[in-house]
Design an enzyme around this catalytic site. Structure first.
Site, short mmCIF file in Angstrom:
data_model
loop_
_atom_site.label_atom_id
_atom_site.label_comp_id
_atom_site.label_asym_id
_atom_site.label_seq_id
_atom_site.Cartn_x
_atom_site.Cartn_y
_atom_site.Cartn_z
N ASP A 127 0.86 -1.18 0.00
CA ASP A 127 0.00 0.00 0.00
C ASP A 127 0.90 1.23 0.00
O ASP A 127 2.04 1.18 0.47
CB ASP A 127 -0.88 0.02 1.25
CG ASP A 127 -1.94 -1.06 1.24
OD1 ASP A 127 -1.95 -1.88 0.30
OD2 ASP A 127 -2.76 -1.10 2.18
N SER A 129 7.48 3.67 5.25
CA SER A 129 8.76 3.94 4.63
C SER A 129 8.59 4.00 3.12
O SER A 129 7.58 4.49 2.64
CB SER A 129 9.79 2.89 5.03
OG SER A 129 11.09 3.34 4.70
N HIS A 169 5.21 -7.25 -0.49
CA HIS A 169 5.11 -8.53 -1.16
C HIS A 169 5.90 -8.52 -2.46
O HIS A 169 6.37 -7.47 -2.91
CB HIS A 169 3.64 -8.85 -1.45
CG HIS A 169 2.77 -8.90 -0.23
ND1 HIS A 169 2.16 -10.06 0.21
CD2 HIS A 169 2.39 -7.93 0.65
CE1 HIS A 169 1.45 -9.81 1.29
NE2 HIS A 169 1.58 -8.52 1.58
#
Length: 388
Positions: free
Chosen positions: A170, A357, A246
């Protein structure tokens, strides 16, 4: 005897200049002594530091406000980059030590009665959608670290099967496009060096780089197939975002390079202000190859995000005192027993941050590769980044 008396008189006169006598005032029957005037005018460093820092912070906020107003009018505002002294001053702040302390604090188990108010405040502040969490009960999370690394429901992020590259996390798209002239844009108009970011090529055979040729550019050393181009995409994870990342495609990870560094903030405002911000900060570069050639994913640390975890890499220890800034250490996943490396499937769990981050993808692909993005848009893990 006369010269000796003159020397004594001169010495007494000089001492009287160095130490002004106390002034005496008479108030009724009591004498009041006052200190020399010069001692009352001594400057105190703390108020000056606070006033200077506050004035500078106020000036920076005014500059940001003015830039936002000009952008609303449709005017192109050129980035105003930080000077060398400003970057050096920022880097002098012990952000690595503070981040380690924050990590320790995050692991402290909260009392059962305190968990809901603490997490509810965080949810309200950063707009966290707990309906997507695999466990919605706030009392389940023993500490802040567990809450930051919460897992999602399986159906919350469907992985797009139509496109070859998906978003690994995200976040917010800061920039994307082709890599030109060995410079990569972290945001529009502010660049960083491709070689400084990924690190110099080494002669080690396990690295996924083709053989170097004399006078070849670093970009050309990464492109393994004729007719391909080098592309990049920068995704910023805000504190309220899902903090796991991911695999963005089907690829094989053959090498890890860890850069110990600063832990400056990587929010979009800082990315517009500090050139080569990502090259200053601690980061973990995973390199390998996919069906079109070279592929890399870099997890960039930030303030309070000293901990970067890669699930299949137990030897990785970020923000550790044993490593000094300005260095890097390599690790190969190619061994005698495993000559291919670590295979990753699109959408598979890869790693996690302990707070928001940045993820940077740099990869080669044919010239007809197209991004399906807009700069500044919000994106979620599993959604398409681009395809052929």
């Amino acid at each position: 005897m006369r010269p000796h008396c003159e020397d004594a008189a001169l010495s007494h006169f000089l001492q009287s200049l160095r130490k002004p006598p106390l002034r005496t005032f008479s108030t009724n029957a009591r004498k009041v002594h006052t200190a020399p005037a010069r001692t009352s005018s001594l400057l105190r460093p703390l108020p000056i530091l606070v006033a200077t820092g506050g004035g500078y912070a106020g000036y920076r906020q005014y500059e940001k406000y003015r830039e936002r107003e000009l952008e609303k009018l449709g005017l192109d505002v050129p980035p105003k980059l930080a000077g060398h002294w400003e970057v050096a001053l920022y880097k002098s702040v012990p952000t690595r030590l503070l981040s380690r302390a924050w990590g320790r604090l995050n692991q402290v188990e909260l009392p059962h009665w305190l968990r809901r108010p603490v997490y509810s405040l965080y949810i309200w502040t950063f707009g966290v959608n707990m309906k997507e969490a695999a466990v919605e009960d706030l009392h389940h999370y023993r500490n802040l670290s567990e809450f930051f690394r919460r897992k999602l429901k399986p159906q919350a992020r469907p992985v797009c099967g139509l496109h070859s590259v998906i978003s690994p996390s995200d976040g917010k798209i800061l920039n994307f496009g082709q890599v030109k002239n060995c410079e990569v844009e972290q945001v529009k108009g502010v660049t960083y060096s491709l070689e400084s970011f990924l690190g110099p090529r080494t002669p080690s055979e396990d690295l996924p780089f083709p053989p170097a040729t004399p006078h070849s550019s670093f970009r050309s050393q990464l492109v393994t197939r004729e007719g391909n181009e080098l592309y990049h995409c920068v995704i910023y994870l805000a504190p309220g975002d899902y903090h796991c990342f991911h695999s963005p495609t089907d690829w094989t990870v053959s090498h890890r390079r860890h850069f110990p560094g600063s832990l400056m903030s990587v929010n979009p405002g800082m990315a517009r202000w500090i050139k080569e911000l990502f090259c200053h900060n601690e980061r973990v570069v995973l390199t390998g190859d996919w069906k079109h050639g070279f592929f890399s994913l870099t997890a960039v640390g930030a303030t309070n995000v000293g901990s970067i975890r890669i699930y299949f890499d137990r030897d990785l220890h970020t923000n550790s005192p044993r490593y000094s800034k300005g260095s890097y250490n390599d690790f190969s996943f190619v061994t005698h027993a495993n000559k291919e490396g670590i295979p990753m499937r699109k959408g598979e769990h890869l790693g996690e941050f302990n707070l928001g981050s940045t993820i940077v993808l740099i990869f080669e692909a044919p010239k007809d590769f197209n991004f399906r993005l807009q700069a500044g848009q919000k994106i979620r893990f599993g959604e398409a980044l681009g395809s052929l």
